[in-house]
Design a protein around this motif. Sequence first.
Motif, mmCIF file in Angstrom:
data_model
loop_
_atom_site.group_PDB
_atom_site.id
_atom_site.type_symbol
_atom_site.label_atom_id
_atom_site.label_comp_id
_atom_site.label_asym_id
_atom_site.label_seq_id
_atom_site.Cartn_x
_atom_site.Cartn_y
_atom_site.Cartn_z
ATOM 1 N N GLY A 11 17.055 59.493 33.444
ATOM 2 C CA GLY A 11 17.929 60.581 33.034
ATOM 3 C C GLY A 11 19.371 60.126 33.041
ATOM 4 N N PRO A 12 20.273 60.869 33.728
ATOM 5 C CA PRO A 12 21.696 60.512 33.727
ATOM 6 C C PRO A 12 22.059 59.410 34.716
ATOM 7 N N VAL A 13 21.072 58.883 35.434
ATOM 8 C CA VAL A 13 21.323 57.866 36.456
ATOM 9 C C VAL A 13 20.840 56.505 35.969
ATOM 10 N N ALA A 14 21.731 55.529 35.979
ATOM 11 C CA ALA A 14 21.363 54.149 35.671
ATOM 12 C C ALA A 14 21.367 53.346 36.962
ATOM 13 N N THR A 15 20.375 52.474 37.114
ATOM 14 C CA THR A 15 20.292 51.611 38.283
ATOM 15 C C THR A 15 20.459 50.164 37.855
ATOM 16 N N ILE A 16 21.415 49.484 38.485
ATOM 17 C CA ILE A 16 21.561 48.040 38.299
ATOM 18 C C ILE A 16 20.794 47.363 39.414
ATOM 19 N N LEU A 39 28.345 46.632 32.764
ATOM 20 C CA LEU A 39 29.164 47.779 33.145
ATOM 21 C C LEU A 39 29.927 48.342 31.954
ATOM 22 N N GLN A 40 30.359 47.485 31.039
ATOM 23 C CA GLN A 40 31.020 47.984 29.841
ATOM 24 C C GLN A 40 30.065 48.839 29.021
ATOM 25 N N HIS A 41 28.816 48.362 28.908
ATOM 26 C CA HIS A 41 27.805 49.130 28.169
ATOM 27 C C HIS A 41 27.552 50.480 28.838
ATOM 28 N N VAL A 48 24.835 58.269 30.587
ATOM 29 C CA VAL A 48 24.890 57.757 31.961
ATOM 30 C C VAL A 48 26.078 58.376 32.686
ATOM 31 N N LYS A 49 25.798 59.057 33.790
ATOM 32 C CA LYS A 49 26.852 59.705 34.564
ATOM 33 C C LYS A 49 27.057 59.077 35.936
ATOM 34 N N VAL A 50 26.023 58.421 36.463
ATOM 35 C CA VAL A 50 26.091 57.812 37.792
ATOM 36 C C VAL A 50 25.388 56.471 37.733
ATOM 37 N N VAL A 51 25.922 55.489 38.474
ATOM 38 C CA VAL A 51 25.281 54.177 38.551
ATOM 39 C C VAL A 51 24.949 53.869 40.006
ATOM 40 N N GLY A 89 33.241 39.857 38.642
ATOM 41 C CA GLY A 89 32.147 40.813 38.747
ATOM 42 C C GLY A 89 32.467 41.941 39.697
ATOM 43 N N GLU A 90 33.051 41.607 40.842
ATOM 44 C CA GLU A 90 33.407 42.619 41.834
ATOM 45 C C GLU A 90 34.433 43.597 41.273
ATOM 46 N N ASN A 91 35.460 43.082 40.623
ATOM 47 C CA ASN A 91 36.503 43.947 40.085
ATOM 48 C C ASN A 91 35.998 44.812 38.932
ATOM 49 N N ALA A 92 35.058 44.284 38.150
ATOM 50 C CA ALA A 92 34.462 45.098 37.086
ATOM 51 C C ALA A 92 33.738 46.297 37.674
#
Length: 268
Positions: A11-16, A39-41, A48-51, A89-92
């Motif tokens: 749903g609105p949650v993406a998991t990396i 993260l740009q995507h 996507v509202k939450v990661v 990566g951290e700053n992104a």
Amino acid sequence: MTGTLQVEYNGPVATILLDNERRRNAMTKNMWQQFQPILQHLADKESVKVVVVRGAGENFSAGADISDLKDILHDPDTGRHDGGHVTAGENALASFPKPTIAAVDGYCIGGGWQIAGACDIRLATDRSTFGITPAKVGIVYPLSGIERLVKLAGPATAKYLLFSGDFIPAAEAMSLGLLARVIPQASFWTEITEFAERLASRSQLSIQAMKDIVDVIAAGGYRLGETNAEWQREMAVSGEPEIGITAFLSKQTPEFKWTGRHSRLLDL
């Protein structure tokens, strides 16, 4: 090359997913480099509202892959050895406009802590273990990671963790200011899902505005008045307060509409 970042959608949650399970999700150069495009995507994807960031299997991340460490810390474009790919990566992750949750289970060590520390909210199981270990391998921790640690835990605690490289349990990590909550492992993933979905149901204008404002305050307050004024103007034309107040008065669940897609602020 071993190790990758996977993206899963619910749903609105993406998991990396930090996926290098055979090596306790140790972070390779390839994995660090994947953060920015992923993260740009996700920033551009309206649905996507939450990661959520988590590790594959039973661990969050055992840190930088030692066999890949020289390439990870070296930036070939500048010739500098100050954490290049790690810092990028951290700053992104830290500058990502939507709310981020680090869901920590098992080991969260070294570079793994940098990932967790760059997220907005850190939640961990009661069996998690934390450690920041540059002194064990003779490196200077990337500046971005040191700065973030000092802001979260204060200089004395930062020195304790950085100098000793000691592993600490989740309860101690929480007492030192590194975590928002410690959750029993048996119910952890259910609670993570429920919490992420709860954030996704809130006004994303409110969340993204307050995230931006809090980050400006934490960085010393430069442009604080201007940043607040920009978001107040955005709120005034967004329609979000009307949706929220109408739902509250009628005792219904609000269905907020703002996505940021047409916002001037996100193009600045």
